[in-house]
Design a protein around this motif. Structure first.
Motif, short mmCIF file in Angstrom:
data_model
loop_
_atom_site.label_atom_id
_atom_site.label_comp_id
_atom_site.label_asym_id
_atom_site.label_seq_id
_atom_site.Cartn_x
_atom_site.Cartn_y
_atom_site.Cartn_z
N VAL A 29 -40.64 25.40 157.88
CA VAL A 29 -41.36 26.42 158.64
C VAL A 29 -42.69 26.71 157.96
O VAL A 29 -42.76 26.84 156.74
CB VAL A 29 -40.53 27.72 158.75
CG1 VAL A 29 -41.27 28.74 159.64
CG2 VAL A 29 -39.15 27.44 159.31
N PHE A 30 -43.73 26.85 158.78
CA PHE A 30 -45.08 27.18 158.27
C PHE A 30 -45.67 28.28 159.13
O PHE A 30 -45.68 28.19 160.36
CB PHE A 30 -45.99 25.94 158.31
CG PHE A 30 -45.44 24.79 157.50
CD1 PHE A 30 -45.73 24.68 156.15
CD2 PHE A 30 -44.60 23.85 158.09
CE1 PHE A 30 -45.21 23.64 155.40
CE2 PHE A 30 -44.07 22.81 157.34
CZ PHE A 30 -44.38 22.70 155.99
N ASN A 31 -46.16 29.32 158.47
CA ASN A 31 -46.72 30.48 159.14
C ASN A 31 -48.24 30.55 158.97
O ASN A 31 -48.78 30.15 157.93
CB ASN A 31 -46.12 31.77 158.56
CG ASN A 31 -44.71 32.02 159.04
OD1 ASN A 31 -44.50 32.64 160.07
ND2 ASN A 31 -43.73 31.54 158.28
N SER A 32 -48.90 31.10 159.97
CA SER A 32 -50.33 31.36 159.85
C SER A 32 -50.57 32.50 158.87
O SER A 32 -49.65 33.22 158.48
CB SER A 32 -50.91 31.74 161.22
OG SER A 32 -50.32 32.95 161.66
N ASN A 33 -51.82 32.66 158.48
CA ASN A 33 -52.20 33.80 157.66
C ASN A 33 -52.23 35.08 158.49
O ASN A 33 -52.32 35.05 159.72
CB ASN A 33 -53.59 33.59 157.04
CG ASN A 33 -53.53 32.81 155.74
OD1 ASN A 33 -52.52 32.83 155.04
ND2 ASN A 33 -54.61 32.13 155.40
#
Length: 430
Positions: A29-33
């Motif tokens: 999983v990768f989240n935006s800033n």
């Protein structure tokens, strides 16, 4: 965004390469800033998290990317979660990505709205054994603010304690360090914008100008060429200010006879450039200034030749130290006794050249890369030696961004930016 869209082949390949290194039955999983507040209702301009951008090309807040190569449903192997755009958002903030535009930017076919994240994510977690979490493990990282990614990592650990956890960072460090040809094109574009800014200020600088006026000239040129601005806080350091390595006040008036150390670089499409040049306020170097300048330039050229596939990072810096020591002896800044009696932990040359010579550059100005592994082709590094002499009232640093080649010397992305002392003088006096 104001920059030219990057071909989504880059992001498709980046995801493929990342997923190839994931464990069986795992998802990542990768989240935006976040958009960070500054007070009252004001915020800082949004800057995307570099890892989600690297893997998706999505340059929008409140975005989530999930990679699950072993998902039972093929459509769940790559998923983007985005804020659902609507008429109100379009009027007040500007239209967000819809599903068609998200596919165009990223190549991800499955796009859900963010409001459905927990429901879909719970289904996915029931189908996997391991979750890759994204943490910032850059060797220079010093993060005091809790990021959106950190909050997610805390939540997922508490909500799904039975799952194994793995780190995305070691995979990303290796992948991001070696640039794709499309990335090199974008980095070259950033360097060309920096070149335009530098040539602009060569016509502008004269005795009496202020450092912040020079900064403004760079910003003008960067913005008019589709850059968001500086890739990092710029250094415009005249006279003895150049001997403060991270001088960023840029508030002094430039005086006749002084040098100005410029450490600036344009950002373009989230990629960085990083240039250092040192120029004479009056348009002409003194004999001593040119002597030191040419020594720094010589070390830069020789150090560049050392960046080859298989090179060891620690040994590279030792060799550059030897090159700099030789120049400092020739300049009479060191004598043989200084070198013979030096502390191996802090060699004699460090009195005048106290920082490292190179760092990875890419999406971040100090980019990802595992420095304990041998260098590889298509890694991009700065080369930035300097000599700082407070007693003589000036410091000189010269810096280019170079791409390691399979054979031969690195390719200089800044080869067209003037650097020879005589050329600088000619351009300032034309």
């Amino acid at each position: 965004m104001r920059y030219q869209a990057i071909n989504n082949d880059l992001f498709i390949e980046n995801r493929k390469n990342f997923m190839a290194q994931m464990r069986p039955s795992s998802l990542a999983v990768f989240n935006s800033n976040d958009i960070y507040p500054t007070g009252a209702d004001s915020t800082m301009p949004f800057q995307q998290d570099k890892n989600i951008f690297y893997l998706s090309g999505v340059d929008q807040d409140q975005s989530i990317l999930v990679l699950f190569p072993d998902a039972p449903k093929p459509e769940h192997r790559e998923i983007l979660f985005l804020t659902e755009t609507n008429e109100h958002i379009a009027v007040w903030e500007g239209e967000k990505l819809d599903k068609e535009k998200a596919l165009e930017a990223s190549g991800v076919k499955t796009v859900y709205w963010l409001k459905d994240f927990k429901k879909v994510f719970h289904e996915l977690m029931a189908q996997c054994d391991t979750i890759y979490i994204n943490t910032n493990e850059h060797y220079r990282a010093n993060v005091e603010t809790e990021t959106r990614e950190a909050r997610f990592n805390k939540w997922v650990t508490e909500a799904y304690p039975a799952h194994q956890r793995a780190k995305s960072n070691p995979i990303l460090q290796r992948l991001r360090a070696v640039k794709h040809s499309l990335e090199l094109e974008v980095m070259q574009a950033a360097c060309k914008i920096t070149e335009k800014g530098f040539k602009r200020i060569l016509d502008f600088v004269k005795p009496g100008v202020w450092e912040y006026e020079i900064e403004a000239e760079f910003m003008h040129e960067f913005l008019r060429n589709r850059s968001r601005g500086f890739a990092y806080t710029p250094i415009v350091a005249s006279g003895n200010n150049a001997n403060v390595l991270h001088y960023i006040e840029n508030k002094a008036q430039c005086k006749a006879g002084e040098l100005i150390l410029l450490d600036v670089g344009a950002e373009y499409a989230n990629y960085s450039s990083d240039m250092s040049r040192t120029i004479p306020v009056s348009g002409k170097f003194t004999k001593r200034q040119k002597e030191v300048y040419n020594s720094v330039n010589k070390v830069k050229d020789l150090a560049t030749q050392l960046l080859v596939p298989g090179a060891d990072w620690t040994e590279y810096h030792k060799e550059v130290g030897k090159l700099m020591t030789s120049e400092l002896l020739d300049l009479k800044l060191l004598d043989k006794a200084d070198v013979q009696n030096e502390n191996p932990e802090w060699p004699a040359y460090k009195k005048y050249f106290m920082h490292g010579t190179s760092h990875n550059i890419g999406l971040d100005t100090h980019d990802y890369g595992l420095l304990y592994e041998p260098l590889k082709a298509n890694m991009v590094f700065t080369v930035e030696p300097g000599i700082y002499i407070p007693d003589e009232g000036f410091g000189i640093r010269l810096e280019d961004d170079v791409v390691i080649q399979e054979q031969g010397e690195p390719f200089n992305l800044m080869a067209d930016i003037p650097i020879e002392a005589d050329e600088i003088e000619d351009l300032m006096n034309k």
